[in-house]
Design a protein around this motif. Structure first.
Motif, PDB file in Angstrom:
ATOM      1  N   PRO A 285      25.887  34.536 -55.122  1.00 30.58           N
ATOM      2  CA  PRO A 285      25.716  33.431 -54.309  1.00 30.58           C
ATOM      3  C   PRO A 285      27.668  33.141 -53.853  1.00 30.58           C
ATOM      4  O   PRO A 285      28.228  33.349 -54.787  1.00 30.58           O
ATOM      5  CB  PRO A 285      25.387  32.263 -55.051  1.00 30.58           C
ATOM      6  CG  PRO A 285      24.582  32.898 -56.063  1.00 30.58           C
ATOM      7  CD  PRO A 285      24.950  34.275 -56.352  1.00 30.58           C
ATOM      8  N   ALA A 286      27.716  32.775 -52.739  1.00 31.65           N
ATOM      9  CA  ALA A 286      29.067  32.275 -52.082  1.00 31.65           C
ATOM     10  C   ALA A 286      29.523  31.093 -53.054  1.00 31.65           C
ATOM     11  O   ALA A 286      28.971  30.086 -53.436  1.00 31.65           O
ATOM     12  CB  ALA A 286      29.099  31.981 -50.787  1.00 31.65           C
ATOM     13  N   PRO A 287      31.069  31.132 -53.570  1.00 37.65           N
ATOM     14  CA  PRO A 287      31.429  29.893 -54.077  1.00 37.65           C
ATOM     15  C   PRO A 287      31.772  28.785 -53.162  1.00 37.65           C
ATOM     16  O   PRO A 287      31.655  28.934 -51.931  1.00 37.65           O
ATOM     17  CB  PRO A 287      32.698  30.545 -54.598  1.00 37.65           C
ATOM     18  CG  PRO A 287      32.932  32.061 -54.459  1.00 37.65           C
ATOM     19  CD  PRO A 287      31.853  32.247 -53.329  1.00 37.65           C
ATOM     20  N   LEU A 288      31.614  27.798 -53.842  1.00 37.46           N
ATOM     21  CA  LEU A 288      32.063  26.523 -53.219  1.00 37.46           C
ATOM     22  C   LEU A 288      33.444  26.004 -53.310  1.00 37.46           C
ATOM     23  O   LEU A 288      33.930  25.959 -54.145  1.00 37.46           O
ATOM     24  CB  LEU A 288      31.097  25.334 -53.603  1.00 37.46           C
ATOM     25  CG  LEU A 288      29.465  25.643 -53.623  1.00 37.46           C
ATOM     26  CD1 LEU A 288      28.865  24.328 -54.236  1.00 37.46           C
ATOM     27  CD2 LEU A 288      29.015  26.014 -52.215  1.00 37.46           C
ATOM     28  N   LEU A 289      34.042  25.536 -51.976  1.00 39.27           N
ATOM     29  CA  LEU A 289      35.263  25.030 -51.896  1.00 39.27           C
ATOM     30  C   LEU A 289      35.195  23.535 -51.872  1.00 39.27           C
ATOM     31  O   LEU A 289      34.567  22.913 -51.140  1.00 39.27           O
ATOM     32  CB  LEU A 289      36.071  25.457 -50.936  1.00 39.27           C
ATOM     33  CG  LEU A 289      37.594  25.066 -50.617  1.00 39.27           C
ATOM     34  CD1 LEU A 289      38.352  25.263 -51.757  1.00 39.27           C
ATOM     35  CD2 LEU A 289      38.047  25.256 -49.223  1.00 39.27           C
ATOM     36  N   ILE A 290      35.932  23.043 -52.931  1.00 42.20           N
ATOM     37  CA  ILE A 290      35.728  21.460 -53.151  1.00 42.20           C
ATOM     38  C   ILE A 290      37.021  20.846 -52.950  1.00 42.20           C
ATOM     39  O   ILE A 290      38.031  21.167 -53.755  1.00 42.20           O
ATOM     40  CB  ILE A 290      35.312  21.165 -54.621  1.00 42.20           C
ATOM     41  CG1 ILE A 290      33.784  21.783 -54.956  1.00 42.20           C
ATOM     42  CG2 ILE A 290      35.375  19.780 -54.883  1.00 42.20           C
ATOM     43  CD1 ILE A 290      33.472  21.787 -56.550  1.00 42.20           C
ATOM     44  N   ARG A 291      37.206  19.981 -51.994  1.00 42.97           N
ATOM     45  CA  ARG A 291      38.340  19.092 -51.864  1.00 42.97           C
ATOM     46  C   ARG A 291      38.197  17.728 -51.853  1.00 42.97           C
ATOM     47  O   ARG A 291      37.325  17.314 -51.165  1.00 42.97           O
ATOM     48  CB  ARG A 291      38.798  19.711 -50.296  1.00 42.97           C
ATOM     49  CG  ARG A 291      40.222  19.242 -49.895  1.00 42.97           C
ATOM     50  CD  ARG A 291      40.705  19.923 -48.633  1.00 42.97           C
ATOM     51  NE  ARG A 291      41.235  21.624 -48.941  1.00 42.97           N
ATOM     52  CZ  ARG A 291      40.832  22.234 -47.934  1.00 42.97           C
ATOM     53  NH1 ARG A 291      40.734  21.989 -46.733  1.00 42.97           N
ATOM     54  NH2 ARG A 291      41.123  23.725 -48.438  1.00 42.97           N
ATOM     55  N   GLY A 293      37.032  15.999 -54.016  1.00 46.07           N
ATOM     56  CA  GLY A 293      35.741  15.906 -54.730  1.00 46.07           C
ATOM     57  C   GLY A 293      34.671  16.165 -53.863  1.00 46.07           C
ATOM     58  O   GLY A 293      33.430  16.170 -54.415  1.00 46.07           O
ATOM     59  N   GLN A 294      34.638  16.715 -52.692  1.00 45.70           N
ATOM     60  CA  GLN A 294      33.502  17.023 -51.972  1.00 45.70           C
ATOM     61  C   GLN A 294      33.560  18.453 -51.420  1.00 45.70           C
ATOM     62  O   GLN A 294      34.602  19.153 -51.263  1.00 45.70           O
ATOM     63  CB  GLN A 294      33.574  16.218 -50.600  1.00 45.70           C
ATOM     64  CG  GLN A 294      33.526  14.630 -50.791  1.00 45.70           C
ATOM     65  CD  GLN A 294      32.529  14.159 -51.551  1.00 45.70           C
ATOM     66  OE1 GLN A 294      31.097  14.065 -51.204  1.00 45.70           O
ATOM     67  NE2 GLN A 294      32.505  13.553 -52.933  1.00 45.70           N
ATOM     68  N   VAL A 295      32.453  19.032 -51.318  1.00 45.45           N
ATOM     69  CA  VAL A 295      32.185  20.123 -51.019  1.00 45.45           C
ATOM     70  C   VAL A 295      32.691  20.494 -49.514  1.00 45.45           C
ATOM     71  O   VAL A 295      31.968  19.848 -48.656  1.00 45.45           O
ATOM     72  CB  VAL A 295      30.846  20.859 -51.064  1.00 45.45           C
ATOM     73  CG1 VAL A 295      30.470  22.310 -50.587  1.00 45.45           C
ATOM     74  CG2 VAL A 295      30.605  20.935 -52.610  1.00 45.45           C
ATOM     75  N   VAL A 296      33.424  21.325 -48.997  1.00 43.00           N
ATOM     76  CA  VAL A 296      33.989  21.426 -47.599  1.00 43.00           C
ATOM     77  C   VAL A 296      33.429  22.811 -46.890  1.00 43.00           C
ATOM     78  O   VAL A 296      33.268  22.798 -45.716  1.00 43.00           O
ATOM     79  CB  VAL A 296      35.604  21.221 -47.415  1.00 43.00           C
ATOM     80  CG1 VAL A 296      35.873  19.805 -47.811  1.00 43.00           C
ATOM     81  CG2 VAL A 296      36.260  22.338 -48.428  1.00 43.00           C
TER      82      VAL A 296
END
Length: 407
Positions: A285-291, A293-296
């Motif tokens: 599964p693709a990683p999540l980028l969090i900026r 505090g929110q997933v962007v």
């Protein structure tokens, strides 16, 4: 002392810490606790407890030992000891008989547990000396842990499967933090995990990291994960590219198992000075980028075949992080768990949970990831029928050169 001479006389604090250092080399593991209690007594302390984190990262359990106070397990989420552990801060509580102090035990930046003790009164000299003593105690516990089962047995809250024992012995420290970057990982179910694992190393300015998920359950999955991590470390230490690491791991798994086994994986390089991230995805599964505090976004990349199936050399996908960004990797056990009604938990629920928790004040990568893991498990009805791993990286950039300079 003559003018201009360097003062090398031994002070009280040096004598106290030096006693531990002088005896550490030959100290049997079971004698560490009594010596710590004796050292604390020399500064008027009493009722010493050494609290270690359990494998599920839910409570702090008391290490048994002569002259130690053994209390009930303390919840990490709701206790003074838990606050000292999660926030990495000294907690002082006034009691009828004095002040109860809770000092985090840190091995480098990895949190080992908490040392608790009671003093009649606490001054700045006490705080400074006890912080340094706690650091030395943590180092001793980690060093002596390699020679005994005593600390493992204290941390184990329920029977652990053979595959889980293999996986826990394979892991690096669960967290690492330096000024430029921090990482943390979680494995579930802690006492029955088999094929999930993660690994990382910081070599000069490059953070190397991988998250893997070996197919199947039980010893076969644990064996495949062990080979995959071993091959990854060998390739990493040869300073080869991400695609070459994939090929080396692929060859190791295929030679051992043939076409009957495979391992999904994510391989990453992060330049901790610039935030440049290189990513290779092998069926994960693709990683999540969090900026903030929110997933962007999801960090998509061209996906090659899982490791062991002879896929072509994967292309590298490049991303650039901003200061404070977090990258969250996870295995499919997180999103494929069935919830009420029989549908998969899914990525949307995962992202919603990350965003909701991201609105709360951060307590650091390790504490935030533990809270996310426990929240996700609760939302999945407390079930973890497949291995479910979380691995988080937080990038800050900058330099740590000042730490090598004496004031």
């Amino acid at each position: 002392m003559e003018d201009g001479a360097v003062d090398r006389s031994e002070g009280f604090g040096e004598r106290l810490l030096g006693l531990l250092l002088d005896r550490a080399q030959l100290m049997p593991p079971q004698l560490i606790a009594p010596l710590i209690a004796e050292e604390v007594a020399t500064i008027g302390g009493r009722d010493v407890s050494i609290l270690l984190q359990d494998y599920a990262q839910e409570v702090l359990v008391a290490l048994p030992g002569r002259k130690l106070r053994v209390s009930q397990a303390q919840p990490i989420a709701d206790s003074c000891a838990g606050r000292a552990f999660a926030r990495v801060e000294v907690v002082e509580v006034k009691q009828a008989d004095g002040i109860r102090m809770y000092l985090p035990l840190l091995d480098g930046s990895d949190k080992v547990g908490v040392m608790a003790l009671t003093l009649d009164a606490v001054g700045d000299d006490d705080r400074r000396l006890l912080r340094r003593l706690a650091t030395l105690v943590a180092d001793l516990l980690v060093t002596k842990d390699a020679y005994t089962d005593q600390f493992f047995l204290a941390r184990r809250r329920e029977p652990m499967s053979v595959p889980a024992e293999i996986q826990w012995s394979l892991l690096p420290p669960l967290s690492m933090s330096v000024p430029q970057v921090a990482v943390a990982g979680m494995l579930e179910p802690a006492y029955r995990v088999a094929g999930d694992s993660f690994d990382y190393a910081l070599n000069d300015s490059i953070l190397h990291a991988t998250v893997i998920d070996a197919m199947g359950h039980g010893l076969d999955a644990a064996t495949a994960a062990t080979i995959a991590i071993g091959a990854y470390r060998h390739a990493r230490r040869a300073f080869i590219s991400l695609p070459e690491k994939y090929a080396f791991m692929d060859n190791a798994i295929s030679q051992q198992f043939g076409p009957d086994h495979f391992v999904t994986a994510q391989l990453m390089h992060i330049n901790i000075a610039t935030g440049e991230l290189e990513l290779v995805n092998a069926g994960h599964p693709a990683p999540l980028l969090i900026r903030d505090g929110q997933v962007v976004q999801q960090l998509e990349s061209a996906t090659t075949l899982p490791i062991g199936l002879g896929g072509e050399l994967p292309p590298i996908k490049e991303h650039t992080l901003q200061q404070g960004d977090r990258v969250l990797c996870y295995t499919d056990g997180i999103i494929e768990e069935r919830v009420e009604g029989g549908e998969p938990f899914g990525e949307e629920r995962l992202i919603a949970c990350v965003n909701r928790l991201g609105k709360e004040p951060s307590q650091g990568v390790r504490a935030d990831l533990r809270r996310l893991s426990h929240t996700l498990k609760k939302q999945r009805g407390g079930r973890t029928s497949d291995d479910a791993t979380l691995f988080m990286i937080e990038w800050h950039g900058g330099s740590a050169d000042h730490l090598a300079e004496l004031d």
